[in-house]
Design a protein around this motif. Sequence first.
Motif, PDB file in Angstrom:
ATOM      1  N   UNK A 114      30.590  26.859  49.636  1.00  0.00           N
ATOM      2  CA  UNK A 114      30.973  27.279  50.640  1.00  0.00           C
ATOM      3  C   UNK A 114      31.657  27.221  51.840  1.00  0.00           C
ATOM      4  N   UNK A 115      32.015  28.401  52.477  1.00  0.00           N
ATOM      5  CA  UNK A 115      33.115  27.065  53.934  1.00  0.00           C
ATOM      6  C   UNK A 115      33.881  28.864  55.643  1.00  0.00           C
ATOM      7  N   UNK A 116      34.178  28.548  56.069  1.00  0.00           N
ATOM      8  CA  UNK A 116      34.802  29.461  57.070  1.00  0.00           C
ATOM      9  C   UNK A 116      36.642  29.523  56.718  1.00  0.00           C
ATOM     10  N   UNK A 117      36.740  30.244  56.762  1.00  0.00           N
ATOM     11  CA  UNK A 117      38.732  30.465  56.787  1.00  0.00           C
ATOM     12  C   UNK A 117      38.856  31.301  57.970  1.00  0.00           C
ATOM     13  N   UNK A 147      33.239  32.681  53.648  1.00  0.00           N
ATOM     14  CA  UNK A 147      33.856  32.486  52.011  1.00  0.00           C
ATOM     15  C   UNK A 147      33.290  31.627  50.715  1.00  0.00           C
ATOM     16  N   UNK A 148      32.736  32.548  49.688  1.00  0.00           N
ATOM     17  CA  UNK A 148      31.781  31.493  48.536  1.00  0.00           C
ATOM     18  C   UNK A 148      33.167  31.031  47.651  1.00  0.00           C
ATOM     19  N   UNK A 172      37.638  30.409  41.403  1.00  0.00           N
ATOM     20  CA  UNK A 172      37.697  31.537  42.371  1.00  0.00           C
ATOM     21  C   UNK A 172      36.819  31.923  43.607  1.00  0.00           C
ATOM     22  N   UNK A 173      37.433  32.368  44.514  1.00  0.00           N
ATOM     23  CA  UNK A 173      36.812  32.354  46.091  1.00  0.00           C
ATOM     24  C   UNK A 173      37.012  33.932  46.184  1.00  0.00           C
ATOM     25  N   UNK A 174      36.124  34.222  47.470  1.00  0.00           N
ATOM     26  CA  UNK A 174      35.786  35.694  47.899  1.00  0.00           C
ATOM     27  C   UNK A 174      35.681  35.194  49.217  1.00  0.00           C
ATOM     28  N   UNK A 175      36.471  36.098  50.070  1.00  0.00           N
ATOM     29  CA  UNK A 175      36.383  36.211  51.098  1.00  0.00           C
ATOM     30  C   UNK A 175      35.922  37.762  51.590  1.00  0.00           C
ATOM     31  N   UNK A 188      54.263  47.159  54.497  1.00  0.00           N
ATOM     32  CA  UNK A 188      53.331  47.231  53.776  1.00  0.00           C
ATOM     33  C   UNK A 188      51.963  47.447  54.236  1.00  0.00           C
ATOM     34  N   UNK A 189      50.545  47.248  53.561  1.00  0.00           N
ATOM     35  CA  UNK A 189      49.140  46.643  54.174  1.00  0.00           C
ATOM     36  C   UNK A 189      48.665  45.705  53.464  1.00  0.00           C
ATOM     37  N   UNK A 190      49.663  45.337  52.807  1.00  0.00           N
ATOM     38  CA  UNK A 190      48.481  45.127  51.091  1.00  0.00           C
ATOM     39  C   UNK A 190      47.528  43.450  51.602  1.00  0.00           C
ATOM     40  N   UNK A 191      46.682  43.342  51.277  1.00  0.00           N
ATOM     41  CA  UNK A 191      45.518  42.015  51.715  1.00  0.00           C
ATOM     42  C   UNK A 191      44.869  42.067  50.549  1.00  0.00           C
ATOM     43  N   UNK A 192      44.232  40.835  50.320  1.00  0.00           N
ATOM     44  CA  UNK A 192      42.993  40.170  49.132  1.00  0.00           C
ATOM     45  C   UNK A 192      42.157  39.633  49.463  1.00  0.00           C
ATOM     46  N   UNK A 193      41.411  39.491  49.305  1.00  0.00           N
ATOM     47  CA  UNK A 193      39.954  39.212  48.902  1.00  0.00           C
ATOM     48  C   UNK A 193      39.011  37.887  48.585  1.00  0.00           C
TER      49      UNK A 193
END
Length: 205
Positions: A114-117, A147-148, A172-175, A188-193
Amino acid sequence: MKNVQKIVAVLMLLACSSFASFFLDNPEDKAIASIPDIPALRFGATFSPAFYLNSFGFGGALSAEYRLHKKHSVDIFAASILTQPLYEVGLNWRFFFSGDLKTLHHEDFFLLGASMVAFESFRDYYRFDEEEGFEIEREYEYYYPPRASVGYGRDMIFFDRANFLCRLAVRLSCIFGESIPEADAKLTTRKANFVLYFDFSIFFF
C-alpha cells in the motif's frame, strides 16, 4: 617389518576415520556454515522497469526491510518512475512460503503493498470561440492518489559467504482515483490505473 606393519595399520585407521566422517557430514550444515547470519534488518536498492500505456518506463526504489518472523517481513520504501515522472512512498508485506536462504539459498514470497503516489496530471476543457472555433485548454495539477500492489518474487544468494541477496519480483499495482497520464500527451488523453513492474533488487546485510 613389524614397525612398518604398525605404521600402515595406523595410516589405514586414520584414512577410514576421515572417509567415514565425509559421509557423516550433513550437506545442509555445510550450506548453513557457508552463509553468515542474516540480520533482521536489511537495506536495498531496486531497478524497476514499469509497463503501462503499451510502453515501458524506468525507475527504481530505496527500501529498508525488517524480517518479523521466518515467514513474514515488512519494508518501507521510496520509489519513482523517472520517465513519467511519478513518485511514491509506501509499505510492503511479504509472506515467504517456500525455500530457505540458509539451506537452499533461495526463498519465494507473495507481496501485498500500500502506498501514496504523486504525479502531475491534467484536465482538458473545451471552449468555443467565434473566430477560432472550438479550442482546448489544458490545466495541469499534482495529484496524490492511493495505490495497492500484489506480487510474487524470489530471494537468492548466489555466492558462499555473501553479505547480500538478490531479489527478482513481478508486481501489479492499481492506482485509485486519478490515472497516470501519457508522459508526452498533446492531443491524446490516454491514461492508466494499472502498472506492471519487473523488480531487480540487491539487499545488503
